[in-house]
Design a protein around this motif. Structure first.
Motif, PDB file in Angstrom:
ATOM      1  N   GLY A  52      -4.617  -2.952   3.140  1.00 30.59           N
ATOM      2  CA  GLY A  52      -5.035  -1.835   3.807  1.00 30.59           C
ATOM      3  C   GLY A  52      -4.511  -0.763   3.583  1.00 30.59           C
ATOM      4  O   GLY A  52      -4.924   0.492   3.092  1.00 30.59           O
ATOM      5  N   ILE A  53      -3.041  -0.624   3.603  1.00 31.87           N
ATOM      6  CA  ILE A  53      -2.346   0.349   3.367  1.00 31.87           C
ATOM      7  C   ILE A  53      -2.647   1.059   1.912  1.00 31.87           C
ATOM      8  O   ILE A  53      -2.945   2.198   1.865  1.00 31.87           O
ATOM      9  N   LEU A  54      -2.879   0.362   0.968  1.00 36.40           N
ATOM     10  CA  LEU A  54      -2.864   0.775  -0.442  1.00 36.40           C
ATOM     11  C   LEU A  54      -4.325   1.455  -0.673  1.00 36.40           C
ATOM     12  O   LEU A  54      -4.497   2.299  -1.210  1.00 36.40           O
ATOM     13  N   THR A  55      -5.238   0.864   0.032  1.00 35.41           N
ATOM     14  CA  THR A  55      -6.562   1.314   0.013  1.00 35.41           C
ATOM     15  C   THR A  55      -6.600   2.791   0.912  1.00 35.41           C
ATOM     16  O   THR A  55      -7.477   3.610   0.335  1.00 35.41           O
ATOM     17  N   ILE A 109      -8.462  -9.587   8.910  1.00 35.11           N
ATOM     18  CA  ILE A 109      -9.392  -8.217   9.018  1.00 35.11           C
ATOM     19  C   ILE A 109      -8.406  -7.065   9.871  1.00 35.11           C
ATOM     20  O   ILE A 109      -8.528  -5.894   9.506  1.00 35.11           O
ATOM     21  N   ALA A 110      -8.079  -7.531  10.918  1.00 37.10           N
ATOM     22  CA  ALA A 110      -7.469  -6.859  11.808  1.00 37.10           C
ATOM     23  C   ALA A 110      -6.123  -6.102  11.022  1.00 37.10           C
ATOM     24  O   ALA A 110      -5.942  -4.755  11.127  1.00 37.10           O
ATOM     25  N   CYS A 111      -5.536  -6.778  10.434  1.00 42.72           N
ATOM     26  CA  CYS A 111      -4.361  -6.151   9.577  1.00 42.72           C
ATOM     27  C   CYS A 111      -4.991  -5.298   8.386  1.00 42.72           C
ATOM     28  O   CYS A 111      -4.055  -4.176   8.323  1.00 42.72           O
ATOM     29  N   ALA A 112      -6.150  -5.405   8.014  1.00 40.84           N
ATOM     30  CA  ALA A 112      -6.308  -4.691   6.847  1.00 40.84           C
ATOM     31  C   ALA A 112      -6.697  -3.183   7.457  1.00 40.84           C
ATOM     32  O   ALA A 112      -6.461  -2.327   6.934  1.00 40.84           O
TER      33      ALA A 112
END
Length: 122
Positions: A52-55, A109-112
């Motif tokens: 998620g961070i990378l995105t 999903i929550a982490c993403a």
């Protein structure tokens, strides 16, 4: 980075990710044979958060391929999470099986989402 070099970068990063997955899984205490699979649970949640961070950072396509597809593709594992759930079902640990299956999906999903939001704010 294009073509063969990009593919090699993805492959190398994937190998590193797989080794990291094994390491994290081994570091998390196992308990009994039919214990809840906390190691891979942690792997999939942390992998989803970092992806998620990378995105959210909107990196260059080549860097994204090496880190997301390679490193995190090797690190996270849907197939192993599915196998852990199947093993819990076969051991008649139905509550743990449902918790693992639903927990991995919902929590990942929550982490993403949290990772994307963090990445966008950096």
């Amino acid at each position: 980075m294009t073509g063969v070099w990009l593919a090699l970068g993805v492959a190398l990063a994937g190998g590193i990710g797989a080794a990291l997955r094994h390491l994290v899984d081994q570091l998390v205490p196992k308990g009994t044979r039919h214990a809840f699979p906390w190691g891979l649970f942690v792997v999939n949640l942390t992998g989803s958060f970092v992806l998620g961070i990378l995105t959210g950072l909107a990196l260059d396509d080549a860097v994204q391929a090496v880190l997301a597809t390679g490193l995190l593709g090797g690190y996270t594992t849907f197939s192993s999470a599915s196998l852990d759930t199947a093993k819990l079902l076969m051991a008649r640990r139905f509550t743990a099986a449902v918790a693992n299956a639903a927990g991995v999906m919902v929590a990942a999903i929550a982490c993403a989402v949290a990772g994307i939001l963090l990445g966008q704010s950096l």
